[in-house]
Design an enzyme around this catalytic site. Structure first.
Site, PDB file in Angstrom:
ATOM      1  CB  SER A   1      68.747 -44.173   1.367  1.00 13.55           C
ATOM      2  OG  SER A   1      68.246 -45.400   1.727  1.00 13.55           O
TER       3      SER A   1
ATOM      4  CE  LYS B   1      65.889 -40.157   3.993  1.00 11.75           C
ATOM      5  NZ  LYS B   1      67.025 -41.104   3.500  1.00 11.75           N
TER       6      LYS B   1
ATOM      7  CB  SER C   1      64.835 -43.818   2.664  1.00  9.63           C
ATOM      8  OG  SER C   1      65.944 -43.727   2.914  1.00  9.63           O
TER       9      SER C   1
END
Length: 454
Positions: free
Chosen positions: A188, A89, A164
């Site tokens: 997330s 990420k 996210s």
């Protein structure tokens, strides 16, 4: 319905193998890291419209794969992930890769080195090859981003991918690498896992180091893996946390509690139907199904928002002092509002969390795990703000984040596994266990995986 091209026969076979099996094939010379990277690149091209990847240097990845293959041919294996392509990420510091966290605002310093969890992955032989797109600064659960473009759902690109860690979920679902590392402050890792029909694991708070990561909420942030199987997540957790899960076991008749009273009115009917069918299958397998009663669970939301947003505003205070230039209209108002949170409100929220954590610890001690849907609704349409559930109309944020945030707020381990499909869209099952019970939770997740149609 999925609109991307179908996988090749080789990619489909790769999907059926666990990371441990692929690593053994690499060690035996029956598989190669270079071939895995080439397949990841093919899948990235095939699914480019889903927008999973934030940054990648394919020639560099191929070169590193060739080096790993040469080592394997010489009998020199770095560790249990030798040659396994893993994406990260875009809020973790990775050597040779930029970190933008999905924003145009200036970021606080993440230090001069690579994130510890990335170093540990490399030391175990992982091929860290790409950064994945995300909701801006991790402050959101939809995967929508004005600056980098929305990350789209692999089963219907008109829908949200979750966030996210949106790009991580899509990358795993579409075969752009065999695993990805996300972060989870309120859901997330688990939300994109559910929306993309993969596995996402949020361990106990503090189990995986977060140095070299852009914080959102330093008291709620967790690092966690996304992969296609529970055992893949278990292996990645062992590497990043440097903790064994070999001692995890499952009782002959696991005691599983459902917060039925709390769920009443919260779920979309189609999600409830899939969930209740899963609970019925577990009863047939011999699980003892009971009810979890925790009135304090209603207090999670009121504590979560002041804590997370106040801490996020503190993390980004320099950029906000400079008028917030570079934050999108989706994020900036929340950060401005966070600066108006009073100290007394923050302290009260921390006290509420402490009470809730104690009550949750006691409730989880009475069973092996809790079960509930990861999201109250199916993946919403991109741009959708409200959804219908049994109790009426609610916001997407409440329906999605409301199912997961309590367990990040309190720091207990939680796992999302694919539960099945309805109307062509995936449903996720969330399993929550007692604090520091990561090994037992992962063992139970493997057992539950056998009850979940894929």
């Amino acid at each position: 319905m999925r609109t991307s091209q179908p996988d090749s026969a080789g990619a489909a076979a790769e999907r059926d193998a666990s990371i441990r099996e692929v690593a053994r094939a690499i060690a035996a010379g029956a598989q190669g890291a270079q071939a895995l990277v080439e397949r990841a690149r093919e899948n990235a091209v095939r699914h480019a419209e889903l927008n999973a990847i934030a940054w990648v240097d394919w020639p560099a990845a191929v070169s590193e794969a060739q080096a790993l293959d040469a080592e394997a041919c010489s009998g020199r294996l770095r560790g249990p992930l030798h040659g396994i392509p893993v994406s990260i990420k875009d809020l973790y510091a990775v050597r040779g890769m930029p970190t933008r966290a999905g924003t145009r605002a200036p970021l606080p310093s993440l230090g001069t080195g690579e994130a510890t969890l990335v170093k540990r992955l490399r030391a175990a032989g992982a091929l860290v090859f790409a950064k994945t797109n995300m909701h801006e600064i991790a402050l959101g659960c939809s995967g929508e981003n004005e600056w980098t473009g929305d990350v789209r759902n692999p089963f219907d690109p008109a829908r949200q991918s979750g966030g996210s860690s949106s790009g991580s979920g899509v990358a795993v679902a579409t075969g752009i690498g065999l695993a990805s590392i996300g972060s989870d402050t309120g859901g997330s890792v688990r939300i994109p896992a559910a929306f993309c029909s993969v596995v996402g694991f949020k361990p106990t708070w503090g189990a995986i180091p977060l140095d070299g990561a852009l914080p959102l909420s330093y008291t709620c942030d967790h690092a966690g893996p996304l992969a296609r199987r529970v055992d893949d997540c278990a292996l990645l957790y062992e590497v990043m946390a440097q903790r064994s899960v070999a001692h995890g076991t499952v009782a002959r008749r696991p005691r599983l509690h459902v917060p039925a009273a709390w769920l009443r009115g919260r779920l979309a009917p189609e999600v409830r139907e899939v969930f209740e069918q899963a609970v019925a299958r577990l009863r047939e397998r011999g699980a003892e199904i009971g009810e979890a009663l925790l009135p304090q669970l209603d207090d999670a939301w009121s504590a979560y928002t002041p804590i997370v947003r106040a801490e996020a505003a503190w993390v980004h205070r320099a950029a906000l002092d400079a008028a917030g230039a570079g934050f999108s209209p989706l994020v900036l108002p929340a950060l401005h509002a966070a600066r108006r949170i009073l100290a007394v409100e923050y302290v009260e929220a921390m006290r509420t969390r402490a009470v809730l954590s104690a009550a949750l610890d006691a409730a989880l001690a009475a069973c092996d795990a809790w079960l509930l849907p990861t999201s109250a609704v199916l993946p919403p349409l991109r741009g959708q703000n409200d959804v219908q559930v049994e109790g009426g109309t609610t916001t997407v944020r409440e329906a999605v984040l409301g199912q997961t945030l309590a367990f990040s707020l309190c720091g207990v381990p939680a796992l999302s596994i694919p539960l099945g499909f309805t109307a062509g869209l995936p449903v996720g099952l969330q399993i929550v266990a007692r604090r520091d019970g990561d090994a037992a939770l992962l063992a139970l997740g493997r057992w539950l995986e056998g009850s979940s149609p894929r």
